[in-house]
Design a protein around this motif. Sequence first.
Motif, PDB file in Angstrom:
ATOM      1  N   MET A  59     -35.461 -39.688  -4.894  1.00  0.00           N
ATOM      2  CA  MET A  59     -36.183 -39.251  -6.087  1.00  0.00           C
ATOM      3  C   MET A  59     -37.262 -38.226  -5.717  1.00  0.00           C
ATOM      4  O   MET A  59     -37.473 -37.255  -6.452  1.00  0.00           O
ATOM      5  CB  MET A  59     -36.805 -40.448  -6.809  1.00  0.00           C
ATOM      6  N   ARG A  60     -37.939 -38.423  -4.594  1.00  0.00           N
ATOM      7  CA  ARG A  60     -38.924 -37.429  -4.137  1.00  0.00           C
ATOM      8  C   ARG A  60     -38.237 -36.107  -3.805  1.00  0.00           C
ATOM      9  O   ARG A  60     -38.752 -35.032  -4.125  1.00  0.00           O
ATOM     10  CB  ARG A  60     -39.686 -37.953  -2.922  1.00  0.00           C
TER      11      ARG A  60
ATOM     12  N   PHE B 191     -35.436 -34.991  -5.120  1.00  0.00           N
ATOM     13  CA  PHE B 191     -35.078 -34.363  -6.398  1.00  0.00           C
ATOM     14  C   PHE B 191     -36.307 -33.738  -7.052  1.00  0.00           C
ATOM     15  O   PHE B 191     -36.254 -32.614  -7.551  1.00  0.00           O
ATOM     16  CB  PHE B 191     -34.436 -35.380  -7.342  1.00  0.00           C
ATOM     17  N   GLY B 192     -37.424 -34.462  -7.045  1.00  0.00           N
ATOM     18  CA  GLY B 192     -38.648 -33.926  -7.637  1.00  0.00           C
ATOM     19  C   GLY B 192     -39.102 -32.642  -6.971  1.00  0.00           C
ATOM     20  O   GLY B 192     -39.525 -31.693  -7.641  1.00  0.00           O
TER      21      GLY B 192
ATOM     22  N   VAL C 228     -28.853 -38.979  -5.986  1.00  0.00           N
ATOM     23  CA  VAL C 228     -29.514 -40.096  -6.665  1.00  0.00           C
ATOM     24  C   VAL C 228     -28.492 -40.894  -7.470  1.00  0.00           C
ATOM     25  O   VAL C 228     -28.461 -42.123  -7.424  1.00  0.00           O
ATOM     26  CB  VAL C 228     -30.663 -39.597  -7.574  1.00  0.00           C
TER      27      VAL C 228
ATOM     28  N   LYS D 133     -33.795 -44.958  -2.523  1.00  0.00           N
ATOM     29  CA  LYS D 133     -33.902 -44.415  -3.880  1.00  0.00           C
ATOM     30  C   LYS D 133     -35.187 -43.611  -4.031  1.00  0.00           C
ATOM     31  O   LYS D 133     -35.180 -42.517  -4.592  1.00  0.00           O
ATOM     32  CB  LYS D 133     -33.863 -45.554  -4.893  1.00  0.00           C
ATOM     33  N   GLU D 134     -36.302 -44.136  -3.520  1.00  0.00           N
ATOM     34  CA  GLU D 134     -37.582 -43.433  -3.609  1.00  0.00           C
ATOM     35  C   GLU D 134     -37.553 -42.114  -2.845  1.00  0.00           C
ATOM     36  O   GLU D 134     -38.070 -41.099  -3.321  1.00  0.00           O
ATOM     37  CB  GLU D 134     -38.707 -44.325  -3.106  1.00  0.00           C
TER      38      GLU D 134
ATOM     39  N   LEU E  69     -29.885 -34.534  -7.462  1.00  0.00           N
ATOM     40  CA  LEU E  69     -29.636 -35.453  -8.571  1.00  0.00           C
ATOM     41  C   LEU E  69     -28.309 -36.182  -8.383  1.00  0.00           C
ATOM     42  O   LEU E  69     -28.195 -37.375  -8.672  1.00  0.00           O
ATOM     43  CB  LEU E  69     -29.639 -34.692  -9.897  1.00  0.00           C
TER      44      LEU E  69
ATOM     45  N   GLU F 252     -39.755 -36.708 -12.988  1.00  0.00           N
ATOM     46  CA  GLU F 252     -39.904 -38.161 -13.106  1.00  0.00           C
ATOM     47  C   GLU F 252     -39.881 -38.616 -14.560  1.00  0.00           C
ATOM     48  O   GLU F 252     -39.850 -39.806 -14.832  1.00  0.00           O
ATOM     49  CB  GLU F 252     -41.202 -38.617 -12.431  1.00  0.00           C
TER      50      GLU F 252
END
Length: 189
Positions: free
Chosen positions: A18-19, A21-22, A158, A14-15, A155, A96
């Motif tokens: 998320m990175r 996506f960021g 995620v 997940k982390e 996204l 975030e």
Amino acid sequence: MLFEREPLTPQGRKEVLMRLFGAAARRGGDWAAAHHVPVEVLAAHGELASHVRFILDAARNDRSLQKEQHRLLHKAERLLDSLPDSIMQTLPAGPEDNWLQLYRTLVQMHGLLEDALPNLDADEYGSIVQKMVQLAEAVATSAAVEVSPASMFALLLVQVHLNKYEPSRVRRPRRRCKTASKSRKSTRK
């Protein structure tokens, strides 16, 4: 093995996602410090707000609407009043942060209008949705989170990961209280 690696946990995946996506969604520049709203966003908001207010005022004068429909119209008006705050939260929000606030508000307003006004004709309904899309597009082109194919794919990854490893809680129907049912039985006798 020469290099022993620890397996990647679902939280670790997940982390990483998320990175990703960021990195894909972050637009260049200092967006958090900019406290202005672009003219295109103001114009799109004005068109939507005036159009929806006209429809809400006309609907309030319709005597054929049920009490529940009037309640939904009131909720839609409150959401319409909260649109400027949603815009101000969405524009500077990073990947975030809560960058979906405006889009969620528009979706909720659409659902309320759809339920409260089931007799809208196709042209009127299309006009409302088109103005919502124009506002969403104006915000998306000016926001700190860039809506692009790469960011939307990240996204989606995620979301698929969250659905697999963190499924939403299934709600069970509430049981009725036994004392309440006993009291109803005693009044029926």
